[in-house]
Design a protein around this motif. Structure first.
Motif, PDB file in Angstrom:
ATOM      1  N   ALA A  72       0.209 -45.389  -2.345  1.00  0.00           N
ATOM      2  CA  ALA A  72       0.669 -46.651  -1.676  1.00  0.00           C
ATOM      3  C   ALA A  72       0.391 -47.758  -2.866  1.00  0.00           C
ATOM      4  O   ALA A  72       1.245 -48.570  -2.985  1.00  0.00           O
ATOM      5  N   ARG A  73      -0.599 -47.711  -3.426  1.00  0.00           N
ATOM      6  CA  ARG A  73      -0.956 -48.815  -4.534  1.00  0.00           C
ATOM      7  C   ARG A  73      -0.003 -48.768  -5.578  1.00  0.00           C
ATOM      8  O   ARG A  73       0.565 -49.833  -6.046  1.00  0.00           O
ATOM      9  N   ALA A  74       0.407 -47.364  -6.037  1.00  0.00           N
ATOM     10  CA  ALA A  74       1.596 -47.462  -7.196  1.00  0.00           C
ATOM     11  C   ALA A  74       2.835 -47.830  -6.551  1.00  0.00           C
ATOM     12  O   ALA A  74       3.551 -48.549  -7.160  1.00  0.00           O
ATOM     13  N   ALA A  75       3.111 -47.498  -5.341  1.00  0.00           N
ATOM     14  CA  ALA A  75       4.450 -47.938  -4.854  1.00  0.00           C
ATOM     15  C   ALA A  75       4.525 -49.273  -4.704  1.00  0.00           C
ATOM     16  O   ALA A  75       5.520 -50.038  -4.917  1.00  0.00           O
ATOM     17  N   LEU A 118       7.028 -40.578 -12.583  1.00  0.00           N
ATOM     18  CA  LEU A 118       7.036 -41.369 -13.786  1.00  0.00           C
ATOM     19  C   LEU A 118       5.861 -41.533 -14.628  1.00  0.00           C
ATOM     20  O   LEU A 118       5.791 -41.753 -15.875  1.00  0.00           O
ATOM     21  N   VAL A 119       4.829 -42.167 -13.737  1.00  0.00           N
ATOM     22  CA  VAL A 119       3.416 -42.519 -14.457  1.00  0.00           C
ATOM     23  C   VAL A 119       3.067 -41.375 -14.749  1.00  0.00           C
ATOM     24  O   VAL A 119       2.365 -41.400 -16.002  1.00  0.00           O
ATOM     25  N   LEU A 120       3.050 -40.052 -14.200  1.00  0.00           N
ATOM     26  CA  LEU A 120       2.197 -39.010 -14.708  1.00  0.00           C
ATOM     27  C   LEU A 120       2.788 -38.482 -15.999  1.00  0.00           C
ATOM     28  O   LEU A 120       2.351 -37.940 -17.051  1.00  0.00           O
ATOM     29  N   LEU A 121       4.328 -38.522 -16.160  1.00  0.00           N
ATOM     30  CA  LEU A 121       5.054 -38.100 -17.183  1.00  0.00           C
ATOM     31  C   LEU A 121       4.581 -39.183 -18.517  1.00  0.00           C
ATOM     32  O   LEU A 121       4.537 -38.403 -19.517  1.00  0.00           O
ATOM     33  N   ILE A 162     -15.732 -47.671 -26.243  1.00  0.00           N
ATOM     34  CA  ILE A 162     -14.680 -48.272 -25.722  1.00  0.00           C
ATOM     35  C   ILE A 162     -14.583 -48.425 -24.195  1.00  0.00           C
ATOM     36  O   ILE A 162     -14.486 -49.352 -23.712  1.00  0.00           O
ATOM     37  N   ALA A 163     -15.148 -47.188 -23.557  1.00  0.00           N
ATOM     38  CA  ALA A 163     -15.380 -47.452 -22.054  1.00  0.00           C
ATOM     39  C   ALA A 163     -15.988 -48.398 -21.580  1.00  0.00           C
ATOM     40  O   ALA A 163     -15.832 -49.157 -20.564  1.00  0.00           O
ATOM     41  N   VAL A 164     -17.379 -48.798 -22.360  1.00  0.00           N
ATOM     42  CA  VAL A 164     -18.235 -49.567 -22.079  1.00  0.00           C
ATOM     43  C   VAL A 164     -17.720 -51.165 -22.197  1.00  0.00           C
ATOM     44  O   VAL A 164     -17.602 -52.279 -21.488  1.00  0.00           O
ATOM     45  N   LEU A 165     -17.088 -51.297 -23.390  1.00  0.00           N
ATOM     46  CA  LEU A 165     -16.723 -52.760 -23.816  1.00  0.00           C
ATOM     47  C   LEU A 165     -15.379 -53.120 -23.223  1.00  0.00           C
ATOM     48  O   LEU A 165     -15.254 -54.395 -22.998  1.00  0.00           O
ATOM     49  N   ALA A 166     -14.625 -52.206 -22.658  1.00  0.00           N
ATOM     50  CA  ALA A 166     -13.442 -52.402 -21.952  1.00  0.00           C
ATOM     51  C   ALA A 166     -13.625 -52.363 -20.480  1.00  0.00           C
ATOM     52  O   ALA A 166     -12.386 -52.030 -19.718  1.00  0.00           O
ATOM     53  N   ALA A 167     -14.742 -52.670 -19.891  1.00  0.00           N
ATOM     54  CA  ALA A 167     -15.248 -52.223 -18.517  1.00  0.00           C
ATOM     55  C   ALA A 167     -14.326 -53.276 -17.738  1.00  0.00           C
ATOM     56  O   ALA A 167     -13.896 -52.931 -16.379  1.00  0.00           O
ATOM     57  N   ARG A 168     -13.767 -54.500 -18.204  1.00  0.00           N
ATOM     58  CA  ARG A 168     -13.139 -55.334 -17.514  1.00  0.00           C
ATOM     59  C   ARG A 168     -11.615 -55.476 -17.907  1.00  0.00           C
ATOM     60  O   ARG A 168     -11.112 -56.661 -17.467  1.00  0.00           O
ATOM     61  N   VAL A 169     -11.115 -54.647 -18.416  1.00  0.00           N
ATOM     62  CA  VAL A 169      -9.782 -54.792 -18.873  1.00  0.00           C
ATOM     63  C   VAL A 169      -8.922 -53.809 -17.919  1.00  0.00           C
ATOM     64  O   VAL A 169      -9.359 -52.764 -17.564  1.00  0.00           O
ATOM     65  N   ALA A 170      -7.763 -54.308 -17.409  1.00  0.00           N
ATOM     66  CA  ALA A 170      -6.759 -53.708 -16.678  1.00  0.00           C
ATOM     67  C   ALA A 170      -6.714 -52.297 -17.223  1.00  0.00           C
ATOM     68  O   ALA A 170      -6.384 -52.235 -18.444  1.00  0.00           O
ATOM     69  N   ARG A 171      -6.355 -51.218 -16.477  1.00  0.00           N
ATOM     70  CA  ARG A 171      -6.349 -49.958 -17.096  1.00  0.00           C
ATOM     71  C   ARG A 171      -4.933 -49.670 -17.883  1.00  0.00           C
ATOM     72  O   ARG A 171      -4.862 -48.920 -18.752  1.00  0.00           O
ATOM     73  N   ARG A 172      -3.946 -50.304 -17.359  1.00  0.00           N
ATOM     74  CA  ARG A 172      -2.569 -50.136 -17.838  1.00  0.00           C
ATOM     75  C   ARG A 172      -2.799 -50.809 -19.433  1.00  0.00           C
ATOM     76  O   ARG A 172      -2.359 -50.420 -20.340  1.00  0.00           O
ATOM     77  N   THR A 173      -3.164 -51.865 -19.390  1.00  0.00           N
ATOM     78  CA  THR A 173      -3.584 -52.854 -20.727  1.00  0.00           C
ATOM     79  C   THR A 173      -4.333 -51.792 -21.711  1.00  0.00           C
ATOM     80  O   THR A 173      -3.994 -51.873 -22.862  1.00  0.00           O
ATOM     81  N   LEU A 174      -5.381 -51.433 -21.206  1.00  0.00           N
ATOM     82  CA  LEU A 174      -6.145 -50.693 -21.980  1.00  0.00           C
ATOM     83  C   LEU A 174      -5.464 -49.331 -22.812  1.00  0.00           C
ATOM     84  O   LEU A 174      -5.844 -48.739 -23.798  1.00  0.00           O
ATOM     85  N   ARG A 179       3.660 -48.846 -20.380  1.00  0.00           N
ATOM     86  CA  ARG A 179       4.002 -50.187 -20.084  1.00  0.00           C
ATOM     87  C   ARG A 179       5.103 -50.308 -19.073  1.00  0.00           C
ATOM     88  O   ARG A 179       5.157 -51.152 -17.964  1.00  0.00           O
ATOM     89  N   LEU A 180       6.126 -49.399 -19.013  1.00  0.00           N
ATOM     90  CA  LEU A 180       7.242 -49.329 -18.222  1.00  0.00           C
ATOM     91  C   LEU A 180       7.074 -48.898 -16.882  1.00  0.00           C
ATOM     92  O   LEU A 180       7.500 -49.341 -15.755  1.00  0.00           O
ATOM     93  N   PHE A 181       6.131 -47.739 -16.632  1.00  0.00           N
ATOM     94  CA  PHE A 181       6.097 -47.222 -15.444  1.00  0.00           C
ATOM     95  C   PHE A 181       4.644 -47.244 -14.838  1.00  0.00           C
ATOM     96  O   PHE A 181       4.572 -46.956 -13.678  1.00  0.00           O
ATOM     97  N   ALA A 182       3.562 -47.379 -15.719  1.00  0.00           N
ATOM     98  CA  ALA A 182       2.261 -47.379 -14.958  1.00  0.00           C
ATOM     99  C   ALA A 182       1.809 -48.798 -14.168  1.00  0.00           C
ATOM    100  O   ALA A 182       2.283 -49.655 -14.779  1.00  0.00           O
ATOM    101  N   PRO A 183       1.090 -48.684 -13.186  1.00  0.00           N
ATOM    102  CA  PRO A 183       0.868 -49.541 -12.403  1.00  0.00           C
ATOM    103  C   PRO A 183      -0.281 -50.429 -13.233  1.00  0.00           C
ATOM    104  O   PRO A 183      -1.161 -49.715 -14.150  1.00  0.00           O
ATOM    105  N   LEU A 184      -0.343 -51.776 -13.020  1.00  0.00           N
ATOM    106  CA  LEU A 184      -1.382 -52.465 -13.986  1.00  0.00           C
ATOM    107  C   LEU A 184      -2.807 -52.135 -13.824  1.00  0.00           C
ATOM    108  O   LEU A 184      -3.505 -51.801 -14.664  1.00  0.00           O
ATOM    109  N   GLY A 185      -3.330 -51.956 -12.515  1.00  0.00           N
ATOM    110  CA  GLY A 185      -4.378 -51.542 -12.069  1.00  0.00           C
ATOM    111  C   GLY A 185      -5.630 -52.636 -12.208  1.00  0.00           C
ATOM    112  O   GLY A 185      -5.904 -53.022 -13.257  1.00  0.00           O
ATOM    113  N   ALA A 186      -5.677 -52.955 -11.047  1.00  0.00           N
ATOM    114  CA  ALA A 186      -6.750 -54.360 -10.881  1.00  0.00           C
ATOM    115  C   ALA A 186      -8.185 -53.941 -11.483  1.00  0.00           C
ATOM    116  O   ALA A 186      -8.496 -52.655 -11.286  1.00  0.00           O
TER     117      ALA A 186
END
Length: 398
Positions: free
Chosen positions: A2-5, A13-16, A68-80, A185-192
């Motif tokens: 539901a979140r992705a939709a 498409l995200v998984l691809l 990277i996992a620690v330093l980027a803890a507050r970065v949205a997953r798609r951006t990361l 960038r085109l298909f993945a959700p931003l991810g809060a």
């Protein structure tokens, strides 16, 4: 789902898109081993020295994943994910241009930095797209990019290296990484960003015993597969007495086993996670035990190599297991899974090399693999006993 939709994203498409990143990573990780004879003379070094280039990449994975996992803890997953693929493209593009051995070491280390973090974050994104009972299968679709790379990407990169030069192989990977960044960038959700996310909270994963046990299971148990794979080409030439033309085909058989095992183990893990992990380790030990007795002929070796490859499905199982035991430090734990597997990638070949150096011969790499698979099984058993003593330790929060 539901979140992705809600964000206009289609799970397939995200998984691809995520799998494309796995394909790029798998291609460079495994193809670099087969390109050693090509870039060693070009950089003015012998093949054993060139092997340090492989180690530099693995070291980059081990270091990069937790940092990277620690330093980027507050970065949205798609951006990361996009940033990681751009860094991966840069590392491989520079590798294609490396003028010397020293710069090649540096650029391969740089290329390895985003590897573990990418797979860890991609697995979390994939799992969030589907119901809980299908998490492992979603994660397996991401890792399928890597396994398919061993069937298609590695032979392709090797062929390009032979026809046009090894630098073009690394250039191809850089292009695949940039394509992945565009698709994500085109298909993945931003991810809060999760409420309360921080570097300190991610480091909390390191206080949990089950996280360490899961990582140790992969670091030891997966080493058996690498102990055989690293010396497979040498075994084909020196023991099986096959022609060099047989090597790509046998590597493809191994990759096919990885792909089938990845999907089958994910299906099993979504039904009984811990039993699936234990059975996979037993499977690996049995297949590796057959290896020394199968090396005399391509007809006996091919099915055994396929069975050994199937044991690679352990990666998906442990990735899902970490989601259960990491509590609110998901990103670091997920990324560390690939640090553990790269430790296995170093440990297995090192122990197998010791066996060969002590006169036990190339077929003995199978027995080394058995010992490592059983070592992983022993750690799995400790983890299972701890689960039963405290069932809350493996519950997924929320």
């Amino acid at each position: 789902m539901a979140r992705a939709a809600a964000e206009g994203s289609h799970p397939t498409l995200v998984l691809l898109a995520l799998a494309m990143g796995g394909f790029a990573i798998g291609t460079t990780e495994f193809a670099a081993m087969s390109l050693l004879p090509d870039f060693a003379p070009d950089l003015g070094i012998d093949e054993p020295t060139a092997g340090h280039v492989i180690s530099a990449y693995a070291l980059g994975v081990v270091v990069g994943a937790p940092v990277i996992a620690v330093l980027a803890a507050r970065v949205a997953r798609r951006t990361l994910l996009i940033g990681l693929m751009v860094l991966f493209a840069l590392g491989n593009g520079l590798s294609a241009l490396a003028p010397s051995y020293g710069t090649m070491l540096l650029f391969r280390f740089l290329a390895g930095l985003p590897h573990g973090a990418y797979f860890g974050v991609a697995a979390l994104v994939a799992a969030a797209l589907v119901p809980r009972e299908r998490r492992s299968q979603a994660v397996s679709r991401v890792i399928a990019g890597l396994t398919i790379a061993t069937v298609v990407g590695v032979p392709l990169a090797n062929a390009i290296g032979q026809l046009a030069g090894w630098r073009w192989s690394f250039g191809l990977v850089a292009l695949l990484a940039l394509l992945t960044a565009i698709l994500v960038r085109l298909f993945a959700p931003l991810g809060a960003v999760a409420p309360g996310a921080s570097a300190l909270r991610e480091l909390g994963a390191l206080r949990r015993g089950q996280v360490w046990l899961t990582l140790a299971t992969g670091a030891i148990g997966f080493g058996g597969l690498f102990s055989v794979y690293t010396y497979l080409a040498s075994t084909l030439l020196s023991v099986t007495h096959a022609s060099p033309a047989a090597i790509p085909g046998m590597l493809a058989v191994f990759g096919l086993g990885l792909t089938v095992g990845n999907l089958a183990c994910a299906w099993a893990a979504d039904r009984a996670l811990m039993p699936a992990a234990g059975l996979t380790l037993v499977w690996s030990a049995a297949a590796l035990a057959l290896y020394p007795f199968a090396v005399g002929s391509l007809w006996t070796l091919a099915p055994v190599v396929f069975l050994i490859g199937c044991g690679g499905g352990l990666a998906t199982i442990l990735q899902t297991r970490l989601m259960d035991v990491a509590e609110d430090a998901q990103t670091l734990a997920a990324a560390l899974n690939h640090s553990a597997f790269n430790f296995a990638n170093a440990l297995g070949p090192w122990l197998a090399g010791l066996a060969i150096a002590h006169g036990l011969g190339l077929p003995a790499t199978g027995f080394v693999g058995v010992a490592l698979a059983l070592g992983g099984f022993a750690i799995w058993a400790v983890s299972l006993v701890a689960d039963r003593a405290d069932p809350r330790a493996c519950e997924q929060p929320g």
